[in-house]
Design an enzyme around this catalytic site. Structure first.
Site, PDB file in Angstrom:
ATOM      1  CG  HIS A   1     -41.822 -27.277  -3.252  1.00  0.00           C
ATOM      2  ND1 HIS A   1     -42.560 -26.112  -3.113  1.00  0.00           N
ATOM      3  CD2 HIS A   1     -40.774 -27.144  -2.405  1.00  0.00           C
ATOM      4  CE1 HIS A   1     -41.972 -25.328  -2.235  1.00  0.00           C
ATOM      5  NE2 HIS A   1     -40.874 -25.922  -1.796  1.00  0.00           N
TER       6      HIS A   1
ATOM      7  CG  HIS B   1     -33.275 -24.258   3.424  1.00  0.00           C
ATOM      8  ND1 HIS B   1     -34.251 -23.870   4.301  1.00  0.00           N
ATOM      9  CD2 HIS B   1     -33.939 -24.747   2.345  1.00  0.00           C
ATOM     10  CE1 HIS B   1     -35.448 -24.129   3.790  1.00  0.00           C
ATOM     11  NE2 HIS B   1     -35.287 -24.665   2.602  1.00  0.00           N
TER      12      HIS B   1
ATOM     13  NE  ARG C   1     -38.366 -23.914  -2.385  1.00  0.00           N
ATOM     14  CZ  ARG C   1     -39.087 -22.828  -2.646  1.00  0.00           C
ATOM     15  NH1 ARG C   1     -38.877 -22.141  -3.752  1.00  0.00           N
ATOM     16  NH2 ARG C   1     -40.010 -22.444  -1.800  1.00  0.00           N
TER      17      ARG C   1
ATOM     18  CG  ASN D   1     -45.119 -24.506  -5.508  1.00  0.00           C
ATOM     19  OD1 ASN D   1     -44.375 -24.631  -4.549  1.00  0.00           O
ATOM     20  ND2 ASN D   1     -45.907 -25.471  -5.934  1.00  0.00           N
TER      21      ASN D   1
HETATM   22  C1  HEM Z   1     -38.872 -27.739   6.497  1.00  0.00           C
HETATM   23  C2  HEM Z   1     -39.699 -27.017   5.797  1.00  0.00           C
HETATM   24  C3  HEM Z   1     -39.276 -26.104   4.690  1.00  0.00           C
HETATM   25  C4  HEM Z   1     -39.694 -24.832   4.512  1.00  0.00           C
HETATM   26  C5  HEM Z   1     -40.682 -24.066   5.368  1.00  0.00           C
HETATM   27  C6  HEM Z   1     -39.013 -24.328   3.343  1.00  0.00           C
HETATM   28  C7  HEM Z   1     -39.190 -23.060   2.821  1.00  0.00           C
HETATM   29  C8  HEM Z   1     -38.410 -22.508   1.835  1.00  0.00           C
HETATM   30  C9  HEM Z   1     -38.500 -21.151   1.402  1.00  0.00           C
HETATM   31  C10 HEM Z   1     -39.506 -20.135   1.920  1.00  0.00           C
HETATM   32  C11 HEM Z   1     -37.532 -20.942   0.476  1.00  0.00           C
HETATM   33  C12 HEM Z   1     -37.241 -19.623  -0.260  1.00  0.00           C
HETATM   34  C13 HEM Z   1     -38.318 -19.407  -1.267  1.00  0.00           C
HETATM   35  C14 HEM Z   1     -38.491 -17.972  -1.671  1.00  0.00           C
HETATM   36  O1  HEM Z   1     -38.276 -17.091  -0.835  1.00  0.00           O
HETATM   37  O2  HEM Z   1     -38.885 -17.750  -2.830  1.00  0.00           O
HETATM   38  C15 HEM Z   1     -36.842 -22.189   0.301  1.00  0.00           C
HETATM   39  C16 HEM Z   1     -35.786 -22.384  -0.562  1.00  0.00           C
HETATM   40  C17 HEM Z   1     -35.205 -23.597  -0.779  1.00  0.00           C
HETATM   41  N1  HEM Z   1     -35.611 -24.802  -0.238  1.00  0.00           N
HETATM   42 FE1  HEM Z   1     -36.861 -25.055   1.305  1.00  0.00          FE
HETATM   43  N2  HEM Z   1     -38.199 -25.294   2.847  1.00  0.00           N
HETATM   44  C18 HEM Z   1     -38.324 -26.400   3.624  1.00  0.00           C
HETATM   45  C19 HEM Z   1     -37.727 -27.618   3.403  1.00  0.00           C
HETATM   46  C20 HEM Z   1     -36.951 -27.914   2.302  1.00  0.00           C
HETATM   47  C21 HEM Z   1     -36.542 -29.240   1.919  1.00  0.00           C
HETATM   48  C22 HEM Z   1     -36.967 -30.516   2.615  1.00  0.00           C
HETATM   49  C23 HEM Z   1     -35.759 -29.088   0.816  1.00  0.00           C
HETATM   50  C24 HEM Z   1     -35.051 -30.129   0.005  1.00  0.00           C
HETATM   51  C25 HEM Z   1     -35.358 -31.158  -0.526  1.00  0.00           C
HETATM   52  C26 HEM Z   1     -35.658 -27.682   0.527  1.00  0.00           C
HETATM   53  C27 HEM Z   1     -34.873 -27.115  -0.455  1.00  0.00           C
HETATM   54  C28 HEM Z   1     -34.783 -25.770  -0.715  1.00  0.00           C
HETATM   55  C29 HEM Z   1     -33.771 -25.177  -1.577  1.00  0.00           C
HETATM   56  C30 HEM Z   1     -32.628 -25.906  -2.246  1.00  0.00           C
HETATM   57  C31 HEM Z   1     -34.052 -23.801  -1.627  1.00  0.00           C
HETATM   58  C32 HEM Z   1     -33.306 -22.748  -2.446  1.00  0.00           C
HETATM   59  C33 HEM Z   1     -33.982 -22.650  -3.810  1.00  0.00           C
HETATM   60  C34 HEM Z   1     -33.436 -21.612  -4.760  1.00  0.00           C
HETATM   61  O3  HEM Z   1     -32.378 -21.035  -4.544  1.00  0.00           O
HETATM   62  O4  HEM Z   1     -34.132 -21.367  -5.769  1.00  0.00           O
HETATM   63  N3  HEM Z   1     -36.417 -27.005   1.433  1.00  0.00           N
HETATM   64  N4  HEM Z   1     -37.406 -23.137   1.145  1.00  0.00           N
END
Ligand code: HEM
Ligand code: NAG
Ligand code: NAG
Ligand code: NAG
Ligand code: NAG
Length: 328
Positions: free
Chosen positions: A62, A189, A58, A90
């Site tokens: 960011h 995701h 992730r 974050n």
């Molecule tokens: C399209 C817009 C995106 C939004 C709105 C978004 C939002 C989020 C949110 C809200 C979470 C959970 C965070 C939490 O609840 O603490 C998350 C997790 C994650 N996001 Fe995204 N995300 C987006 C795009 C991306 C992209 C482009 C990537 C990759 C490069 C990515 C990779 C991840 C990963 C791998 C997780 C899981 C992290 C963990 O388990 O700690 N996301 N994202």
């Protein structure tokens, strides 16, 4: 003349960034084992805590969206600098920074002062995908690390999990990322978890209606409401798809079935512009993997136009190296 005098040399290894030419063999001469070292640390992280590799992957999103891929997001706050770690998207959410620290320590032992933290993020994100069953690919390297970070920059840019597809299409478009790139990159995701904090409103009060998001399939909604009851500790986490340790196209199958975790996920199926790619990727994992690699490379090419350095510690900018030379 004094018999002894001190010449103080301030050696500042700061390069003015002029959109460096990134290339796969950047560390061929200076740190040939760099990519093996990164992958090795990531393998160990995966064994120690499977989710940690998702959390690290992730970082690429960011980092790269905020002033380019320059590891600005890894800087800890200082008394004079409020960095990105406490920004809205974050705080209490980004995690596993210690995995990057471990990679950096291993690289500093092998080739001190050579491999940037910005490149580490790019290699580690690729490794996270490859190690969990996704595609593997060659990354372009040669980035520098930022000298500063600003919380506001992240707050202004990073999208909320409430975002709809139309907002996300516009945001990604600003980085020349296509609708297909957006859908494929959201497919990351496929691994990892999110907090109840990120979905409470869609479980109980979508768009201020006092009702849940109608796009959530009812059985799945019950399951999420059980995981995240109204007074839950909002740090409780749920899986982003049905196979959170496997990098596969299950995420898209889930979206087709109304089982997306975040609103920003489910909306990709609700909106017609993005739906066709969700449908394609749900049926054709190879097409997803191909688009994912293209998207990751394009996102990784977003560059900073600011001066940079190779940080010794990913959490802080280098101190000035003061060499005192005594002459007689
Ligand atoms: C399209 C817009 C995106 C939004 C709105 C978004 C939002 C989020 C949110 C809200 C979470 C959970 C965070 C939490 O609840 O603490 C998350 C997790 C994650 N996001 Fe995204 N995300 C987006 C795009 C991306 C992209 C482009 C990537 C990759 C490069 C990515 C990779 C991840 C990963 C791998 C997780 C899981 C992290 C963990 O388990 O700690 N996301 N994202
Ligand atoms: C959630 O976790 C963070 C630390 O990760 C903590 O500061 C915060 O107080 C926690 N929130 C709740 C409601 O427990
Ligand atoms: C998408 O979200 C934005 C920002 O919240 C809102 O202004 C816009 O009306 C929404 N678009 C659609 C088509 O729902
Ligand atoms: C997007 O592409 C246009 C035209 O090629 C270019 O001028 C612009 O700098 C690019 N923007 C980004 C963020 O790469
Ligand atoms: C739902 O959200 C709206 C607008 O954000 C707010 O006015 C209302 O009080 C909320 N309702 C509940 C039950 O939380």
């Amino acid at each position: 003349m004094h018999p002894l005098f001190a010449v103080v040399l301030l050696t500042l290894h700061i390069t003015m960034a002029t959109a460096a030419q990134l290339r796969p063999d950047f560390y061929l001469e200076t740190c040939p084992e760099a990519e093996f070292i990164v992958r090795d640390v990531m393998k160990k992280a995966l064994i120690r805590e499977p989710r940690s590799v998702a959390s690290v992957m992730r970082f690429q999103f960011h980092d790269c969206f905020v002033n380019g891929c320059d590891a600005s997001m890894l800087l800890d706050d200082t008394p004079t600098m409020l960095g990105e770690k406490e920004a809205l998207s974050n705080v209490n959410s980004l995690r596993s920074f210690e995995v990057i620290d471990g990679v950096k320590e291993a690289l500093e032992r092998a080739c001190p002062g050579v491999v940037s933290c910005a490149d580490i993020i790019i290699m580690a994100a690729r490794d996270a995908v490859a190690l969990t069953g996704g595609p593997d690919w060659e990354v372009r390297l040669g980035r520098l690390d930022s000298l500063t970070a600003r919380q506001e920059d992240s707050n202004e840019i990073m999208p909320s999990p409430r975002s709809n597809a139309s907002l996300l299409i516009d945001l990604f478009g600003k980085y020349n990322l296509s609708v297909k790139d957006l859908v494929a990159l959201s497919g990351t995701h496929s691994i990892g978890q999110g907090r109840c904090f990120s979905i409470m409103y869609r479980l109980y009060n979508q768009s201020g209606t006092g009702r849940p998001d109608p796009a959530i399939e009812p059985k799945f909604r019950e399951k999420l409401q059980k995981l995240c009851p109204p007074n839950v500790d909002q740090n409780v986490t749920g899986d982003l798809d049905a196979t959170p340790r496997l990098f596969d196209n299950q995420y898209f199958k889930d979206l087709v079935a109304g089982r997306g975790f975040l609103n920003s996920d489910q909306t990709l199926f609700t909106f017609t512009q993005t739906r066709k790619f969700v449908e394609l990727f749900s049926k054709d994992e190879t097409a997803f993997f191909k688009a994912l690699v293209e998207g990751m490379l394009k996102m990784g090419d977003l560059q900073s136009n600011r001066p940079g350095e190779i940080r010794r510690n990913c959490r802080a900018v280098n101190g000035r190296h003061v060499n005192t030379v005594w002459e007689s």
